[in-house]
Design an enzyme around this catalytic site. Structure first.
Site, mmCIF file in Angstrom:
data_model
loop_
_atom_site.group_PDB
_atom_site.id
_atom_site.type_symbol
_atom_site.label_atom_id
_atom_site.label_comp_id
_atom_site.label_asym_id
_atom_site.label_seq_id
_atom_site.Cartn_x
_atom_site.Cartn_y
_atom_site.Cartn_z
ATOM 1 N N TYR A 145 100.626 -9.205 89.215
ATOM 2 C CA TYR A 145 100.296 -8.021 89.980
ATOM 3 C C TYR A 145 101.426 -7.955 90.622
ATOM 4 O O TYR A 145 102.004 -8.946 91.004
ATOM 5 C CB TYR A 145 99.394 -9.423 91.194
ATOM 6 C CG TYR A 145 99.408 -9.148 93.035
ATOM 7 C CD1 TYR A 145 98.430 -7.783 93.109
ATOM 8 C CD2 TYR A 145 99.447 -10.027 93.373
ATOM 9 C CE1 TYR A 145 98.287 -7.287 94.304
ATOM 10 C CE2 TYR A 145 99.254 -9.281 95.046
ATOM 11 C CZ TYR A 145 98.674 -7.877 94.947
ATOM 12 O OH TYR A 145 98.369 -8.078 96.818
ATOM 13 N N ASP B 229 100.272 -8.860 109.649
ATOM 14 C CA ASP B 229 100.126 -9.701 108.367
ATOM 15 C C ASP B 229 98.835 -10.443 108.106
ATOM 16 O O ASP B 229 98.270 -11.015 109.975
ATOM 17 C CB ASP B 229 101.433 -10.399 108.191
ATOM 18 C CG ASP B 229 101.235 -11.525 107.636
ATOM 19 O OD1 ASP B 229 100.293 -11.528 106.692
ATOM 20 O OD2 ASP B 229 101.653 -12.433 108.065
ATOM 21 N N LYS C 189 100.460 -14.289 115.776
ATOM 22 C CA LYS C 189 100.421 -13.590 114.268
ATOM 23 C C LYS C 189 100.670 -12.015 114.765
ATOM 24 O O LYS C 189 99.590 -11.043 115.667
ATOM 25 C CB LYS C 189 99.152 -13.023 113.494
ATOM 26 C CG LYS C 189 99.034 -14.455 112.598
ATOM 27 C CD LYS C 189 100.312 -14.572 112.309
ATOM 28 C CE LYS C 189 100.223 -13.947 110.882
ATOM 29 N NZ LYS C 189 100.687 -14.271 109.730
ATOM 30 N N TYR D 299 90.160 -16.510 95.359
ATOM 31 C CA TYR D 299 91.609 -17.309 94.984
ATOM 32 C C TYR D 299 92.471 -16.951 96.097
ATOM 33 O O TYR D 299 92.653 -18.025 97.046
ATOM 34 C CB TYR D 299 92.875 -15.733 94.200
ATOM 35 C CG TYR D 299 93.883 -16.140 94.885
ATOM 36 C CD1 TYR D 299 94.390 -16.981 93.257
ATOM 37 C CD2 TYR D 299 94.532 -15.476 95.253
ATOM 38 C CE1 TYR D 299 95.567 -17.265 93.338
ATOM 39 C CE2 TYR D 299 96.516 -15.518 95.196
ATOM 40 C CZ TYR D 299 96.676 -16.607 94.338
ATOM 41 O OH TYR D 299 98.117 -17.095 94.688
HETATM 42 C C1 SCA Z 1 87.689 -9.002 75.281
HETATM 43 N N1 SCA Z 1 86.654 -8.361 74.815
HETATM 44 C C2 SCA Z 1 86.221 -9.079 73.661
HETATM 45 C C3 SCA Z 1 86.875 -10.690 73.456
HETATM 46 N N2 SCA Z 1 87.939 -10.181 74.704
HETATM 47 N N3 SCA Z 1 85.201 -8.765 73.032
HETATM 48 C C4 SCA Z 1 85.237 -9.749 71.748
HETATM 49 N N4 SCA Z 1 85.348 -10.548 72.037
HETATM 50 C C5 SCA Z 1 86.766 -11.259 73.013
HETATM 51 N N5 SCA Z 1 86.620 -12.049 72.660
HETATM 52 C C6 SCA Z 1 86.143 -6.806 75.448
HETATM 53 C C7 SCA Z 1 85.889 -7.343 76.645
HETATM 54 O O1 SCA Z 1 84.253 -6.952 76.659
HETATM 55 C C8 SCA Z 1 86.185 -5.188 77.386
HETATM 56 O O2 SCA Z 1 85.664 -4.523 76.431
HETATM 57 C C9 SCA Z 1 87.146 -5.413 76.761
HETATM 58 O O3 SCA Z 1 87.534 -6.114 75.251
HETATM 59 C C10 SCA Z 1 88.927 -5.783 77.466
HETATM 60 O O4 SCA Z 1 88.586 -6.716 77.914
HETATM 61 P P1 SCA Z 1 88.259 -7.937 79.073
HETATM 62 O O5 SCA Z 1 87.827 -9.273 79.014
HETATM 63 O O6 SCA Z 1 87.324 -7.545 79.334
HETATM 64 O O7 SCA Z 1 89.627 -7.687 79.160
HETATM 65 P P2 SCA Z 1 90.257 -6.445 81.161
HETATM 66 O O8 SCA Z 1 90.066 -5.499 80.515
HETATM 67 O O9 SCA Z 1 91.738 -6.999 81.426
HETATM 68 O O10 SCA Z 1 89.534 -6.932 82.402
HETATM 69 C C11 SCA Z 1 89.557 -8.820 82.605
HETATM 70 C C12 SCA Z 1 88.556 -8.507 83.804
HETATM 71 C C13 SCA Z 1 89.149 -7.009 85.554
HETATM 72 C C14 SCA Z 1 86.876 -8.423 83.769
HETATM 73 C C15 SCA Z 1 88.582 -9.575 84.642
HETATM 74 O O11 SCA Z 1 87.947 -7.065 86.107
HETATM 75 C C16 SCA Z 1 90.753 -7.630 85.349
HETATM 76 O O12 SCA Z 1 91.099 -7.672 84.991
HETATM 77 N N6 SCA Z 1 90.662 -8.044 86.538
HETATM 78 C C17 SCA Z 1 92.227 -8.418 87.107
HETATM 79 C C18 SCA Z 1 92.109 -8.625 88.992
HETATM 80 C C19 SCA Z 1 92.706 -8.554 89.051
HETATM 81 O O13 SCA Z 1 94.282 -8.245 88.949
HETATM 82 N N7 SCA Z 1 92.950 -9.112 90.587
HETATM 83 C C20 SCA Z 1 94.387 -9.345 90.869
HETATM 84 C C21 SCA Z 1 94.317 -9.605 92.385
HETATM 85 P P3 SCA Z 1 84.523 -3.201 77.135
HETATM 86 O O14 SCA Z 1 85.443 -2.678 78.463
HETATM 87 O O15 SCA Z 1 84.079 -2.949 76.247
HETATM 88 O O16 SCA Z 1 83.143 -4.464 78.079
HETATM 89 S S1 SCA Z 1 96.017 -10.301 93.434
HETATM 90 C C22 SCA Z 1 95.043 -10.608 94.648
HETATM 91 O O17 SCA Z 1 94.262 -10.726 95.249
HETATM 92 C C23 SCA Z 1 96.353 -11.513 95.271
HETATM 93 C C24 SCA Z 1 96.095 -11.511 96.589
HETATM 94 C C25 SCA Z 1 96.687 -10.786 97.761
HETATM 95 O O18 SCA Z 1 96.348 -11.435 99.326
HETATM 96 O O19 SCA Z 1 97.861 -10.141 97.874
HETATM 97 N N1 5AD Z 2 104.473 -8.432 93.856
HETATM 98 C C1 5AD Z 2 104.075 -9.363 93.018
HETATM 99 N N2 5AD Z 2 102.953 -11.149 93.857
HETATM 100 C C2 5AD Z 2 102.770 -10.638 95.245
HETATM 101 N N3 5AD Z 2 102.676 -11.096 96.347
HETATM 102 C C3 5AD Z 2 101.702 -11.181 97.056
HETATM 103 N N4 5AD Z 2 102.277 -9.325 96.967
HETATM 104 C C4 5AD Z 2 102.779 -9.029 95.671
HETATM 105 C C5 5AD Z 2 103.177 -8.436 95.493
HETATM 106 N N5 5AD Z 2 103.581 -7.619 96.041
HETATM 107 C C6 5AD Z 2 101.669 -13.142 95.179
HETATM 108 C C7 5AD Z 2 102.723 -14.061 96.496
HETATM 109 C C8 5AD Z 2 101.062 -15.065 96.017
HETATM 110 C C9 5AD Z 2 99.858 -14.378 96.082
HETATM 111 C C10 5AD Z 2 99.058 -13.740 96.845
HETATM 112 O O1 5AD Z 2 100.059 -13.027 94.567
HETATM 113 O O2 5AD Z 2 104.107 -14.161 96.502
HETATM 114 O O3 5AD Z 2 101.529 -15.750 95.060
#
Ligand code: SCA
Ligand code: 5AD
Length: 675
Positions: free
Chosen positions: A51, A559, A555, A205
């Site tokens: 991320y 943020d 706050k 998370y």
């Molecule tokens: C995977 N595949 C397989 C397999 N593994 N097939 C057979 N056998 C295996 N072992 C297939 C899958 O079915 C899929 O095909 C393709 O390969 C891609 O794999 P995947 O597992 O779906 O992987 P991916 O594309 O990386 O997707 C993962 C996921 C997705 C489903 C979890 O939602 C994702 O990437 N999420 C990421 C979310 C994220 O980064 N969030 C950050 C939040 P098909 O496509 O055909 O089905 S950060 C945050 O909120 C911070 C907080 C803050 O406050 O700032």
């Molecule tokens: N780049 C990388 N990491 C980040 N996080 C939040 N914003 C960013 C960013 N811009 C991290 C924080 C926290 C979690 C929510 O993701 O440090 O651990």
């Protein structure tokens, strides 16, 4: 409503787990306790998805390209707070936060730069966006279209999970009712036009980061999942079809066994939930998840130890069978990850994938009596919690009343108390402290430069675009909101016409005003763990003054991380201080106005976004000179002197214990009181 307790994870259990025999089940079949796929990482390793985002699209694009070249396998965009909250960079409320905690995206032009030279037909992209999901999703679709990639070729994930924003993360814009319609618009649009795109990342998370235990995190995530399914069903959306693209997102903290059990239990519970909704598709029942190691578990002191913590947490994710993983950087308690720390975090995943062989075995904990029992305990906990939530009227009712937020806050207080009492030991924080600091180069964010550049780009965009088309697109969007049509196609039209993110959101907030959730702060709980002598000294000070001490905690800016601020409010109340709390999104004028009424003995600001210097500079210019100001949050040591020069009395960060804070405040208050 009561929060159940989880059976203690030990080697010996009296309960015979329902999943006891699950280790005999084939991998990759419902209920998927043993993993979503038959061969798991032997067939495809988890996606390494760090991320990231900072400053403008150009800087983040360069960072993404470097990460891909180094071997990262997916992208994940962190947007800045103004973008999350639907303010263009040149909006008055945005100024201090532009480009700080993520990348600033004001229009499709920025989105195009963000992915310049990156083939969107080839790389899967995750976007953490919830409040301003409509215009950001539209910017992504239009940027891809202009790159020559049609929506049906796009693979990735949009977070689009608004319920957890109200409960914990706080980047919401509209009322819960309207937001739920927006969520389903995005889900319905993706299922029709973007079959390879995950239309939600139902997230736990942020609950754990805000203070929830792993079991509470899971229970709330599953409760939200149920609420979304119910809502989609009521909207007439075909669950059989959309459920395949609903994915999940969990945190990985330091409770190693619990974390592995949590991920196994999550798959079981999702499969069970879909059975309940009558869904037959195996591929929908296969819960797919992203995991991120815990930010709050990392310490400010001896930051290199955080590499160890992150590695252990990441291993729990791999043992638990995650599909995608972010490993946090060792300097996250201090600043946004530096280049060096980001590289170590990325390479930690390479080491896990290529050197250890831990991914060669599918569900290696399967069949361990401890793990099966722990998995079962998680399942039981979630079922009990779900029952309790239903009795109280369901998630939406509890979101509105703030009760779910209160559960998490209570657990955050408990953790703070446990750390204070040394029931929970954190190396370098409350035990084994050492004065040696590890070397580091913090990332310094050029926010002023980014603000200037974004403002120039916005002015240029507004000069070049067709004003008539902009007006028509915005009117069509508002009319669609009024007549409750799916808003995605209208937003895409507007974004094509170079309407900005902020203008889209403004058009929608004209129809539905900006929402502010009710605030609830738990009564004090710390007394038993505070130094008794110190509590008496506070009482004596108040007697000498002949009145209670009165504080303001606020706050400011955009943020939304309010865990620390609320813990401090509870602490101060325990010390007998009367505390007023100005919650998230307060302005400096709100503070000045409050202080005009009460002439506080102290004002505490909590800022985790990195915007402490501009906010404090402005505050000290406006506020009476004899008012002690305190700052808490993520504050690099290098900024501490600057803040003190500006006029701050004390700076508190994650390394300070509650007793430390109480003692420092007392000394300052005595001087200020001139007794
Ligand atoms: C995977 N595949 C397989 C397999 N593994 N097939 C057979 N056998 C295996 N072992 C297939 C899958 O079915 C899929 O095909 C393709 O390969 C891609 O794999 P995947 O597992 O779906 O992987 P991916 O594309 O990386 O997707 C993962 C996921 C997705 C489903 C979890 O939602 C994702 O990437 N999420 C990421 C979310 C994220 O980064 N969030 C950050 C939040 P098909 O496509 O055909 O089905 S950060 C945050 O909120 C911070 C907080 C803050 O406050 O700032
Ligand atoms: N780049 C990388 N990491 C980040 N996080 C939040 N914003 C960013 C960013 N811009 C991290 C924080 C926290 C979690 C929510 O993701 O440090 O651990």
């Amino acid at each position: 409503m009561k929060v159940p307790s989880l059976a203690k994870i030990e080697g010996v259990y009296s309960m015979v787990p329902e999943t006891a025999d699950s280790w005999r089940d084939a991998h990759g079949t419902a209920p998927f306790v043993r993993g979503p796929y038959e061969k798991m990482y032997q067939q495809k390793p988890w996606t390494i998805r760090q991320y990231a985002g900072f400053e403008g699209a150009l800087e983040t694009n360069a960072f993404f390209k470097r990460a891909l070249l180094q071997g990262q396998t997916g992208l994940s965009v962190a947007f800045d707070l103004p973008t999350h909250l639907g303010f263009d960079s040149d909006h008055d409320l945005a100024a201090a936060d532009v480009g700080r905690t993520g990348v600033a995206i004001d229009s499709v032009e920025d989105m195009a730069v963000l992915f310049d030279g990156i083939d969107l037909g080839n790389v899967s992209v995750s976007m953490t966006m919830n409040g301003a999901v409509l215009p950001i999703m539209a910017c992504y679709i239009v940027a891809a279209e202009e790159q020559g990639v049609a929506p049906d070729k796009l693979s990735g994930t949009i977070q689009n999970d608004i319920l957890k924003e109200y409960i914990a993360r706080n980047t919401y814009i509209h009322s819960p009712d309207f937001s739920m319609e927006v969520v389903s618009d995005v889900v319905a649009y993706c299922s029709e036009h973007m079959p390879r795109f995950n239309s939600m990342s139902i997230s736990g998370y942020h609950f754990q980061e805000a203070g929830a235990s792993p079991e509470l995190e899971l229970a709330l995530t599953m409760a939200n999942a149920r609420a979304y399914l119910t809502h989609f069903q009521q909207q007439g959306i075909d669950l059989e079809f959309v459920a395949k693209r609903l994915s999940f997102f969990f945190g990985l903290g330091m409770s190693f066994y619990k974390e592995v059990a949590k991920l196994r239990a999550a798959r079981f519970l999702w499969s069970e939930l879909l059975d309940e909704f009558g869904i037959r598709s195996e591929s929908a029942k296969r819960l797919k998840m992203h995991c991120q190691t815990s930010g709050v578990s990392l310490t400010e002191s001896s930051p290199l130890n955080n590499i160890v913590r992150t590695t252990i947490e990441a291993m729990a994710g791999v043992f638990g069978g995650t599909q995608s993983l972010h490993t946090n950087s060792y300097d996250e308690a201090i600043s946004l990850p530096s280049d060096q720390a980001s590289k170590v975090a990325l390479e930690t995943q390479f080491i896990l994938q290529h050197e250890t062989g831990i991914g060669d075995v599918v569900d290696p904990w399967g069949g361990s009596y401890m793990m099966e029992s722990a998995t079962q305990s998680m399942i039981e906990y979630v079922r009990t919690m779900q029952n309790n939530i239903e009795i109280e009227g369901g998630v939406l009712a509890l979101v509105a009343s703030g009760q779910l937020t209160a559960f998490i806050h209570r657990q955050a207080l408990q953790t703070a108390m446990d750390e204070e009492a040394l029931n929970k030991k954190i190396v370098g924080k409350n035990c084994y402290q050492s004065s040696s600091l590890s070397p580091q180069n913090e990332r310094v964010i050029a926010s002023d430069k980014t603000l200037l550049l974004q403002s120039k780009k916005l002015a240029l965009l507004k000069l070049k675009r067709d004003d008539g088309a902009v007006k028509r697109a915005l009117q069509a969007l508002q009319a669609a909101a009024r007549s409750k049509q799916n808003l995605m196609p209208f937003t895409i039209e507007a974004i094509r016409a170079r309407v900005t993110v902020g203008e889209c959101i403004k058009a929608l907030t004209d129809e539905n005003s900006r929402y502010l959730k009710p605030e609830h702060i738990e009564p004090a709980l710390f007394c038993a763990h505070l130094d008794a002598e110190m509590v008496k000294r506070y009482q004596a000070l108040s007697s000498q003054l002949g009145r209670p001490l009165r504080f303001l905690v606020a706050k400011v800016g955009l943020d939304g991380h309010d865990r620390g601020a609320k813990v401090i409010v509870s602490l101060l109340r325990d010390l007998g201080i009367e505390v007023d709390y100005l919650p998230i999104f307060s302005s400096l004028d709100d503070i000045i106005q409050q202080d005009g009424m009460y002439q506080y003995d102290g004002i505490g600001l909590s800022i985790l976004s990195g915007a402490h210097i501009p906010f404090v500079t402005q505050l000290t210019q406006k506020i009476r000179t004899d008012c002690p100001i305190f700052i808490g949050g993520v504050i690099p040591a290098s900024d501490k002197n600057a803040l003190e020069t500006i006029g701050v009395e004390a700076v508190f960060t994650a390394k300070h214990s509650l007793n430390d804070i109480a003692m420092s405040l007392y000394d300052i208050l005595v001087v200020a009181a001139k007794i």
